[in-house]
Design a protein around this motif. Structure first.
Motif, PDB file in Angstrom:
ATOM      1  N   ALA A   1      -3.949  -6.669 -19.954  1.00  0.00           N
ATOM      2  CA  ALA A   1      -2.682  -6.555 -19.224  1.00  0.00           C
ATOM      3  C   ALA A   1      -2.773  -7.276 -17.881  1.00  0.00           C
ATOM      4  CB  ALA A   1      -2.328  -5.087 -18.996  1.00  0.00           C
ATOM      5  N   GLU A   2      -1.671  -7.905 -17.508  1.00  0.00           N
ATOM      6  CA  GLU A   2      -1.580  -8.555 -16.207  1.00  0.00           C
ATOM      7  C   GLU A   2      -0.448  -7.939 -15.400  1.00  0.00           C
ATOM      8  OE1 GLU A   2      -1.369 -12.757 -16.316  1.00  0.00           O
ATOM      9  OE2 GLU A   2      -3.157 -12.995 -17.576  1.00  0.00           O
ATOM     10  N   VAL A   3      -0.686  -7.835 -14.106  1.00  0.00           N
ATOM     11  CA  VAL A   3       0.332  -7.292 -13.208  1.00  0.00           C
ATOM     12  C   VAL A   3       1.272  -8.417 -12.794  1.00  0.00           C
ATOM     13  CG1 VAL A   3       0.754  -6.198 -10.978  1.00  0.00           C
ATOM     14  CG2 VAL A   3      -1.215  -5.488 -12.377  1.00  0.00           C
ATOM     15  N   ARG A   4       2.553  -8.199 -12.998  1.00  0.00           N
ATOM     16  CA  ARG A   4       3.554  -9.196 -12.613  1.00  0.00           C
ATOM     17  C   ARG A   4       4.111  -8.899 -11.221  1.00  0.00           C
ATOM     18  NH1 ARG A   4       8.340 -10.003 -16.728  1.00  0.00           N
ATOM     19  NH2 ARG A   4       6.684 -11.156 -17.807  1.00  0.00           N
TER      20      ARG A   4
ATOM     21  N   LEU B   1       3.286  -3.917  -0.039  1.00  0.00           N
ATOM     22  CA  LEU B   1       3.973  -2.642   0.143  1.00  0.00           C
ATOM     23  C   LEU B   1       3.016  -1.566   0.650  1.00  0.00           C
ATOM     24  CD1 LEU B   1       6.078  -2.555  -3.159  1.00  0.00           C
ATOM     25  CD2 LEU B   1       7.025  -2.673  -0.831  1.00  0.00           C
ATOM     26  N   ASP B   2       3.555  -0.602   1.362  1.00  0.00           N
ATOM     27  CA  ASP B   2       2.760   0.566   1.721  1.00  0.00           C
ATOM     28  C   ASP B   2       2.299   1.268   0.443  1.00  0.00           C
ATOM     29  OD1 ASP B   2       3.133   0.112   4.400  1.00  0.00           O
ATOM     30  OD2 ASP B   2       4.749   1.582   4.634  1.00  0.00           O
ATOM     31  N   GLY B   3       1.143   1.870   0.517  1.00  0.00           N
ATOM     32  CA  GLY B   3       0.611   2.570  -0.651  1.00  0.00           C
ATOM     33  C   GLY B   3      -0.229   1.703  -1.555  1.00  0.00           C
ATOM     34  N   VAL B   4      -0.350   0.408  -1.238  1.00  0.00           N
ATOM     35  CA  VAL B   4      -1.246  -0.485  -1.982  1.00  0.00           C
ATOM     36  C   VAL B   4      -2.541  -0.567  -1.199  1.00  0.00           C
ATOM     37  CG1 VAL B   4      -1.588  -2.792  -2.927  1.00  0.00           C
ATOM     38  CG2 VAL B   4       0.704  -1.774  -2.910  1.00  0.00           C
ATOM     39  N   ARG B   5      -3.619  -0.140  -1.807  1.00  0.00           N
ATOM     40  CA  ARG B   5      -4.856   0.040  -1.054  1.00  0.00           C
ATOM     41  C   ARG B   5      -6.040  -0.654  -1.728  1.00  0.00           C
ATOM     42  NH1 ARG B   5      -3.917   3.349   3.027  1.00  0.00           N
ATOM     43  NH2 ARG B   5      -2.158   4.808   2.930  1.00  0.00           N
ATOM     44  N   TYR B   6      -7.019  -0.968  -0.901  1.00  0.00           N
ATOM     45  CA  TYR B   6      -8.309  -1.508  -1.329  1.00  0.00           C
ATOM     46  C   TYR B   6      -9.378  -0.585  -0.760  1.00  0.00           C
ATOM     47  CZ  TYR B   6      -5.518  -5.705  -2.165  1.00  0.00           C
ATOM     48  OH  TYR B   6      -4.562  -6.585  -2.609  1.00  0.00           O
ATOM     49  N   LEU B   7     -10.553  -0.583  -1.371  1.00  0.00           N
ATOM     50  CA  LEU B   7     -11.622   0.281  -0.868  1.00  0.00           C
ATOM     51  C   LEU B   7     -12.826  -0.560  -0.479  1.00  0.00           C
ATOM     52  CD1 LEU B   7     -12.713   3.059  -0.220  1.00  0.00           C
ATOM     53  CD2 LEU B   7     -13.499   3.250  -2.583  1.00  0.00           C
ATOM     54  N   ARG B   8     -13.030  -0.678   0.838  1.00  0.00           N
ATOM     55  CA  ARG B   8     -14.216  -1.349   1.345  1.00  0.00           C
ATOM     56  C   ARG B   8     -14.784  -0.635   2.566  1.00  0.00           C
ATOM     57  NH1 ARG B   8     -18.393  -4.001  -0.555  1.00  0.00           N
ATOM     58  NH2 ARG B   8     -19.409  -5.261   1.038  1.00  0.00           N
ATOM     59  N   THR B   9     -13.924  -0.012   3.363  1.00  0.00           N
ATOM     60  CA  THR B   9     -14.338   0.580   4.620  1.00  0.00           C
ATOM     61  C   THR B   9     -14.021   2.071   4.667  1.00  0.00           C
ATOM     62  OG1 THR B   9     -12.223   0.215   5.721  1.00  0.00           O
ATOM     63  CG2 THR B   9     -13.792  -1.628   5.741  1.00  0.00           C
ATOM     64  N   LEU B  10     -14.559   2.731   5.664  1.00  0.00           N
ATOM     65  CA  LEU B  10     -14.235   4.143   5.865  1.00  0.00           C
ATOM     66  C   LEU B  10     -12.748   4.336   6.126  1.00  0.00           C
ATOM     67  CD1 LEU B  10     -17.170   5.698   7.932  1.00  0.00           C
ATOM     68  CD2 LEU B  10     -16.188   6.614   5.813  1.00  0.00           C
ATOM     69  N   ALA B  11     -12.143   3.395   6.845  1.00  0.00           N
ATOM     70  CA  ALA B  11     -10.700   3.485   7.079  1.00  0.00           C
ATOM     71  C   ALA B  11      -9.938   3.364   5.760  1.00  0.00           C
ATOM     72  CB  ALA B  11     -10.261   2.391   8.046  1.00  0.00           C
ATOM     73  N   ASP B  12     -10.386   2.485   4.875  1.00  0.00           N
ATOM     74  CA  ASP B  12      -9.770   2.386   3.542  1.00  0.00           C
ATOM     75  C   ASP B  12      -9.902   3.710   2.801  1.00  0.00           C
ATOM     76  OD1 ASP B  12      -9.250  -0.331   3.988  1.00  0.00           O
ATOM     77  OD2 ASP B  12     -11.082  -0.974   2.974  1.00  0.00           O
ATOM     78  N   PHE B  13     -11.102   4.292   2.865  1.00  0.00           N
ATOM     79  CA  PHE B  13     -11.347   5.561   2.184  1.00  0.00           C
ATOM     80  C   PHE B  13     -10.379   6.636   2.664  1.00  0.00           C
ATOM     81  CE2 PHE B  13     -13.093   9.738   3.077  1.00  0.00           C
ATOM     82  CZ  PHE B  13     -13.235  10.229   1.781  1.00  0.00           C
ATOM     83  N   ASP B  14     -10.168   6.713   3.979  1.00  0.00           N
ATOM     84  CA  ASP B  14      -9.292   7.746   4.520  1.00  0.00           C
ATOM     85  C   ASP B  14      -7.898   7.652   3.914  1.00  0.00           C
ATOM     86  OD1 ASP B  14     -11.205   8.908   6.155  1.00  0.00           O
ATOM     87  OD2 ASP B  14     -10.766   7.569   7.837  1.00  0.00           O
ATOM     88  N   GLY B  15      -7.391   6.423   3.780  1.00  0.00           N
ATOM     89  CA  GLY B  15      -6.059   6.250   3.214  1.00  0.00           C
ATOM     90  C   GLY B  15      -5.983   6.659   1.757  1.00  0.00           C
ATOM     91  N   ILE B  16      -7.028   6.318   0.984  1.00  0.00           N
ATOM     92  CA  ILE B  16      -7.039   6.668  -0.438  1.00  0.00           C
ATOM     93  C   ILE B  16      -7.202   8.173  -0.612  1.00  0.00           C
ATOM     94  CG2 ILE B  16      -8.343   6.423  -2.582  1.00  0.00           C
ATOM     95  CD1 ILE B  16      -8.929   3.528  -1.728  1.00  0.00           C
TER      96      ILE B  16
ATOM     97  N   LEU C   1      -4.710  -8.947  -4.312  1.00  0.00           N
ATOM     98  CA  LEU C   1      -3.787  -9.112  -5.421  1.00  0.00           C
ATOM     99  C   LEU C   1      -2.656 -10.023  -4.970  1.00  0.00           C
ATOM    100  CD1 LEU C   1      -3.387  -8.013  -8.319  1.00  0.00           C
ATOM    101  CD2 LEU C   1      -1.857  -6.296  -7.321  1.00  0.00           C
ATOM    102  N   ASP C   2      -2.434 -11.097  -5.706  1.00  0.00           N
ATOM    103  CA  ASP C   2      -1.442 -12.098  -5.308  1.00  0.00           C
ATOM    104  C   ASP C   2      -0.229 -12.014  -6.231  1.00  0.00           C
ATOM    105  OD1 ASP C   2      -0.153 -14.222  -4.147  1.00  0.00           O
ATOM    106  OD2 ASP C   2      -1.356 -15.763  -5.156  1.00  0.00           O
ATOM    107  N   VAL C   3       0.573 -10.980  -6.012  1.00  0.00           N
ATOM    108  CA  VAL C   3       1.825 -10.810  -6.764  1.00  0.00           C
ATOM    109  C   VAL C   3       2.889 -10.302  -5.799  1.00  0.00           C
ATOM    110  CG1 VAL C   3       0.622 -10.301  -8.941  1.00  0.00           C
ATOM    111  CG2 VAL C   3       1.318  -8.421  -7.428  1.00  0.00           C
ATOM    112  N   PRO C   4       4.172 -10.462  -6.139  1.00  0.00           N
ATOM    113  CA  PRO C   4       5.221  -9.895  -5.288  1.00  0.00           C
ATOM    114  C   PRO C   4       5.038  -8.389  -5.123  1.00  0.00           C
ATOM    115  CG  PRO C   4       6.166 -11.416  -6.890  1.00  0.00           C
ATOM    116  CD  PRO C   4       4.732 -11.234  -7.283  1.00  0.00           C
ATOM    117  N   GLY C   5       5.205  -7.915  -3.914  1.00  0.00           N
ATOM    118  CA  GLY C   5       5.075  -6.488  -3.634  1.00  0.00           C
ATOM    119  C   GLY C   5       3.682  -6.039  -3.260  1.00  0.00           C
ATOM    120  N   ALA C   6       2.728  -6.959  -3.226  1.00  0.00           N
ATOM    121  CA  ALA C   6       1.348  -6.572  -2.932  1.00  0.00           C
ATOM    122  C   ALA C   6       1.170  -6.071  -1.507  1.00  0.00           C
ATOM    123  CB  ALA C   6       0.406  -7.742  -3.200  1.00  0.00           C
TER     124      ALA C   6
END
Length: 417
Positions: free
Chosen positions: A209-212, A124-139, A117-122
């Motif tokens: 809707a678009e994220v600003r 920040l902590d708590g912004v997550r993607y899901l591709r790996t087991l490590a990603d899953f753990d955070g979510i 995601l290419d927006v200001p604040g992307a």
């Protein structure tokens, strides 16, 4: 004996692991080198947004093989190992630490990476993607009861995470640029089924809707939309698609176009290099064109097909694209392939809506000029073979009677008799 030949596999996911398994099962007794960038041994990704996130699948069950399988089968699995280059002339791969390994045949199963995601604040902590087991753990850690989750993107991953999060007690809002979830893939009629399903389970949608901006001090606390709407969020999961990971292929001068281009044998523009899984844009003989398929079944079947091709066996990879999803009480399977705006109607067998609010049971067929190009079964089981037969016939040019196609009293098998 294989005279000391080395078959190297870059990418230790499902496709790579299944390719290694197939090589051994086919009797290849040379060196098999399986190189993976993640610290984990090969695992399957669908449970990350399905059973594992819901707690119905155990972590130990996501791995492709038991931990001892690789040593037992003399497969050199190297995890946490990044490949940085391919020397096609010398037939060598270079690792991040400078180590080089020769290969006789090379399989690229490098998969894909999430679109960022290419927006200001992307960042920040708590912004997550899901591709790996490590990603899953955070979510998974963030999806506590009463947590406020904003999902950006109403594709398959986004919707599956939304469903799991609601079932874990989180408040869920989904933001999507299109007018409906999965609209580009399914078309309006079937997309509405999924929108209604999620609304019945308490998901709030913001379509068109678009994220600003993502806001917060250190950690994300809200999502600002282009129309000024502000959505409170403890966690944001971004699911806006993936990029095939073609970096190695591009640097090596292989033909790349929306993935690594291969023929029907999964061989690339270099006769010693093959590609499988998410990264492969493979020629499909039935469809008469190259397609790139991002789903589990393609990795499951494509890895073994590439391995057989590497061994010199006659291979024509012509499996129909297939995927499945489980969301709340709706389970579905989809078989076939339709280009965007490539169908003229959707034919339903059964009612995709339920007045009592229960899960619908139906089949849906994407049709062009009477030819079935794809089919979905939702909460109707043991019909995949019949649907795939209709799809193969449709892509082969054969039309069916649409009135019979929509009639549950007519067996699907009778439509081709």
């Amino acid at each position: 004996m294989e005279n000391g030949r080395t078959f190297a596999i870059v990418g230790a996911g499902l496709a790579g692991a299944k390719a290694a398994q197939t090589l051994r099962e086919a009797g290849f007794d040379g060196r098999v080198l399986l190189l993976g960038a993640e610290p984990e041994r090969p695992y399957e990704r669908p449970p990350l947004s399905k059973g594992l996130l819901l707690g119905t699948t155990q972590r130990r069950d996501v791995y492709v093989h038991d931990a001892g399988w690789y040593e037992t089968n003399n497969v050199e699995l190297r995890t946490a190992t990044r490949v940085t280059g391919i020397d096609r002339a010398a037939r060598q791969v270079t690792l991040a630490d400078g180590e080089r390994h020769a290969y006789d045949k090379l399989l690229l199963a490098t998969g894909s990476t999430p679109r960022r995601l290419d927006v200001p604040g992307a960042d920040l902590d708590g912004v997550r993607y899901l591709r790996t087991l490590a990603d899953f753990d955070g979510i998974a850690e963030a999806l506590t009861d009463q947590a406020r989750l904003v999902v950006i993107g109403a594709g398959w991953i986004g919707l599956e995470i939304a469903a799991a999060a609601r079932q874990r007690g989180a408040a869920v809002t989904v933001v999507e640029t299109a007018d409906l979830p999965l609209q580009r893939v399914l078309g309006d009629e079937v997309a509405r089924v999924f929108a209604d399903l999620h609304r019945r389970h308490g998901v709030t949608f913001h379509f068109g809707a678009e994220v600003r901006q993502l806001r917060g001090t250190g950690r994300v606390s809200s999502v600002l939309l282009a129309d000024g709407t502000q959505l409170a969020a403890d966690t944001v999961v971004v699911g806006v698609g993936i990029h095939p990971d073609v970096r190695l292929a591009e640097a090596a001068g292989l033909k790349v176009d929306n993935g690594v281009v291969t023929d029907a044998t999964l061989r690339t523009s270099d006769p010693h290099i093959y590609a499988a899984g998410d990264v492969a844009n493979a020629y499909h003989p039935l469809l008469g064109r190259n397609i790139r398929v991002e789903h589990w079944a393609n990795a499951l079947n494509g890895g073994p097909a590439a391995a057989r091709s590497m061994l010199g066996q006659q291979v024509e990879y012509a499996r129909l694209p297939y995927f499945f999803s489980d969301q709340y009480d709706l389970g579905m399977e989809y078989s076939g392939w339709v280009a965007p705006q490539g169908h003229d109607r959707v034919v339903f067998r059964g009612d995709p809506t339920r007045a009592d609010g229960g899960a619908p049971e139906f089949l849906a067929f994407w049709v062009s000029d009477g030819r079935v190009l794809a089919g979905m079964n939702a909460n109707v089981w043991d019909v995949t073979d019949q649907i795939q037969a209709l799809v193969r016939a449709g892509h082969g040019g054969r039309a069916v009677d649409l009135a019979k196609l929509s009639d549950p009293r007519v067996p699907l098998s009778d439509l081709l008799s």
